[in-house]
Motif scaffolding. Structure first.
Motif, short mmCIF file in Angstrom:
data_model
loop_
_atom_site.label_atom_id
_atom_site.label_comp_id
_atom_site.label_asym_id
_atom_site.label_seq_id
_atom_site.Cartn_x
_atom_site.Cartn_y
_atom_site.Cartn_z
N TRP A 1 -23.84 -5.21 -3.10
CA TRP A 1 -24.54 -4.89 -4.35
C TRP A 1 -25.74 -5.80 -4.61
N PHE A 2 -25.83 -6.91 -3.91
CA PHE A 2 -27.01 -7.77 -4.03
C PHE A 2 -28.26 -7.00 -3.61
N TYR A 3 -28.15 -6.24 -2.52
CA TYR A 3 -29.31 -5.47 -2.04
C TYR A 3 -29.62 -4.29 -2.96
N ILE A 4 -28.59 -3.73 -3.59
CA ILE A 4 -28.84 -2.67 -4.57
C ILE A 4 -29.63 -3.22 -5.75
N LEU A 5 -29.24 -4.41 -6.22
CA LEU A 5 -29.97 -5.07 -7.32
C LEU A 5 -31.40 -5.38 -6.89
N LEU A 6 -31.56 -5.83 -5.66
CA LEU A 6 -32.90 -6.12 -5.14
C LEU A 6 -33.74 -4.85 -5.10
N SER A 7 -33.12 -3.74 -4.72
CA SER A 7 -33.82 -2.44 -4.70
C SER A 7 -34.27 -2.05 -6.10
N MET A 8 -33.43 -2.31 -7.11
CA MET A 8 -33.78 -1.96 -8.49
C MET A 8 -34.92 -2.84 -9.00
N LEU A 9 -34.95 -4.11 -8.58
CA LEU A 9 -36.05 -4.99 -8.98
C LEU A 9 -37.36 -4.52 -8.38
N VAL A 10 -37.31 -4.09 -7.12
CA VAL A 10 -38.51 -3.55 -6.48
C VAL A 10 -38.94 -2.25 -7.18
N ALA A 11 -37.98 -1.46 -7.63
CA ALA A 11 -38.30 -0.22 -8.35
C ALA A 11 -39.04 -0.53 -9.65
N ILE A 12 -38.65 -1.60 -10.34
CA ILE A 12 -39.36 -2.01 -11.56
C ILE A 12 -40.81 -2.36 -11.22
N ALA A 13 -41.00 -3.09 -10.10
CA ALA A 13 -42.36 -3.43 -9.67
C ALA A 13 -43.18 -2.18 -9.41
N ALA A 14 -42.57 -1.16 -8.81
CA ALA A 14 -43.27 0.10 -8.54
C ALA A 14 -43.68 0.78 -9.84
N LEU A 15 -42.79 0.76 -10.84
CA LEU A 15 -43.09 1.38 -12.13
C LEU A 15 -44.22 0.64 -12.85
N VAL A 16 -44.23 -0.70 -12.75
CA VAL A 16 -45.31 -1.49 -13.36
C VAL A 16 -46.64 -1.15 -12.69
N LEU B 1 -26.25 6.13 -3.80
CA LEU B 1 -26.60 4.81 -4.33
C LEU B 1 -28.08 4.71 -4.65
N SER B 2 -28.91 5.22 -3.77
CA SER B 2 -30.35 5.15 -3.96
C SER B 2 -30.77 5.95 -5.19
N HIS B 3 -30.30 7.18 -5.28
CA HIS B 3 -30.65 8.06 -6.41
C HIS B 3 -30.01 7.57 -7.70
N GLY B 4 -28.75 7.18 -7.63
CA GLY B 4 -28.01 6.78 -8.83
C GLY B 4 -28.53 5.50 -9.44
N SER B 5 -28.81 4.48 -8.60
CA SER B 5 -29.31 3.20 -9.13
C SER B 5 -30.67 3.38 -9.78
N HIS B 6 -31.50 4.23 -9.19
CA HIS B 6 -32.83 4.48 -9.76
C HIS B 6 -32.70 5.22 -11.09
N ALA B 7 -31.79 6.18 -11.17
CA ALA B 7 -31.58 6.93 -12.41
C ALA B 7 -31.08 6.00 -13.52
N VAL B 8 -30.15 5.11 -13.18
CA VAL B 8 -29.63 4.14 -14.16
C VAL B 8 -30.76 3.26 -14.67
N LEU B 9 -31.62 2.80 -13.76
CA LEU B 9 -32.76 1.96 -14.15
C LEU B 9 -33.69 2.70 -15.11
N LEU B 10 -34.00 3.96 -14.83
CA LEU B 10 -34.88 4.73 -15.70
C LEU B 10 -34.27 4.93 -17.08
N ILE B 11 -32.96 5.14 -17.13
CA ILE B 11 -32.28 5.31 -18.41
C ILE B 11 -32.35 4.02 -19.23
N LEU B 12 -32.10 2.88 -18.59
CA LEU B 12 -32.14 1.59 -19.29
C LEU B 12 -33.55 1.28 -19.80
N LEU B 13 -34.56 1.55 -19.00
CA LEU B 13 -35.94 1.31 -19.43
C LEU B 13 -36.33 2.24 -20.58
N ALA B 14 -35.85 3.48 -20.54
CA ALA B 14 -36.15 4.42 -21.63
C ALA B 14 -35.51 3.96 -22.93
#
Length: 331
Positions: free
Chosen positions: A43-58, A303-316
């Motif tokens: 799950w460390f790498y999943i968290l790392l993926s979500m942090l990179v996703a935030i960078a992409a959104l910024v 995992l890829s789709h779900g973690s990204h969806a969770v991130l978008l929901i939290l940011l919204a």
């Protein structure tokens, strides 16, 4: 049929398509293997993926801002960021609706809705070019595996479905679009409908022209490169998180990122089903030598789709609360 009923029907059809693709993706899956893979996920790498996703959104928000400030310098970063976050969440529910929301959210008297929508069209054009580049790069570096996959899993089913009529369908669509545009501009003075359509198209064209008026075109291109590098890293880190796929390389992540974005063409809520099916079949057939979708690739897609969806929901949620607080303080 009124517009509300039409929207409901389109949404129901979209959900049915997502359900059908999910069924084809998950049928025959070894659920024991799937759950064992989930238990051993790093799950460390999943968290790392979500942090990179935030960078992409910024980076996406900053890239859009470069265009918007050519229309109105008073459009703020916070308005763009919050509008994008809520828009991304809405697109998880209804395909594409988030684009309309974020245009309306940032629109001003100087940068009208139609002009801001033009900037969205330009962004999507650059994203299509990026997907095409990633596919060409992946094929060039791994052609022995990827070309057969594209031929058997993408082009052959598409060609067999449309047979020899595909060329005629494309030609008719092009002619119909050309005739529609001619009618709009020919009758814009005589018809209120054509006049309104011509006004909208003019505004969209003005939004697209914003790229030509942009002083920092190089920065725009750097943002685009950064966005797609982040997408590739998201796939790569998720590879590292899933046992059985951690041997795949950054180059493999390039191709899977392109395949995942091809899934966005399919009109399902938040790419649900389409992403799971295409990414699952791509990893299974190309990298694991299977003839059907295996549990491990499907775990990656989930995992890829779900973690990204969770991130978008939290940011919204964050953006909605921030806007509510701002509205309350202003009142």
């Amino acid at each position: 049929m009124n517009s509300k009923a039409s929207k409901v029907i389109k949404y129901v059809l979209s959900l049915l398509l997502a359900a059908a693709l999910l069924y084809f993706a998950f049928r025959g899956i070894d659920w024991k293997e799937f759950w064992e893979g989930l238990k051993t996920t790093n799950w460390f790498y999943i968290l790392l993926s979500m942090l990179v996703a935030i960078a992409a959104l910024v980076l996406r928000a900053e890239r859009w801002r470069l265009q918007l400030v050519t229309l109105d310098r008073d459009i703020t970063r916070s308005s763009i960021w919050h509008g994008s976050n809520i828009g991304n969440f809405l697109s998880l529910i209804i395909p594409g609706v988030g684009e309309f929301f974020r245009c309306g959210h940032v629109a001003t008297k100087k940068a009208g809705y139609d002009r801001t929508f033009g900037t969205i069209i330009l962004e999507r054009a650059w994203d299509l070019l990026a997907v095409a580049f990633l596919l060409l790069l992946a094929v060039a570096t791994n052609s022995t595996k990827l070309i057969p996959f594209m031929r058997e899993e993408v082009f052959k089913p598409f060609a067999s479905r449309f047979s020899f009529s595909l060329g005629w369908i494309i030609l008719l669509l092009v002619l119909a679009a050309a005739a529609f545009l001619w009618a709009i501009f020919h009758f814009k003075e005589k018809s209120g409908f054509c006049g309104k359509c011509a006004e909208i198209l003019h505004g969209i064209f003005q939004g697209i022209k914003a790229f030509g008026q942009m002083r920092l075109k190089g920065v725009f291109l750097l943002y685009t490169a950064g966005i797609w590098t982040a997408y590739i890293l998201m796939s790569y880190f998720t590879f590292l998180a899933v046992p059985g796929l951690d041997h795949l390389t950054f180059g493999d992540a390039v191709f899977i990122s392109a395949v995942g974005n091809i899934a966005s063409v399919v009109p399902t809520p938040g790419n649900l089903g389409a992403y799971h099916y295409l990414v699952g079949i791509a990893i299974s057939t190309i990298y694991l030598g299977a003839t059907e979708i295996l549990a491990t690739p499907l775990l990656f897609a989930t995992l890829s789709h779900g973690s990204h969806a969770v991130l978008l929901i939290l940011l919204a949620i964050y953006s909605y609360i921030a806007l509510a607080i701002r509205k309350k303080s202003n009142s």
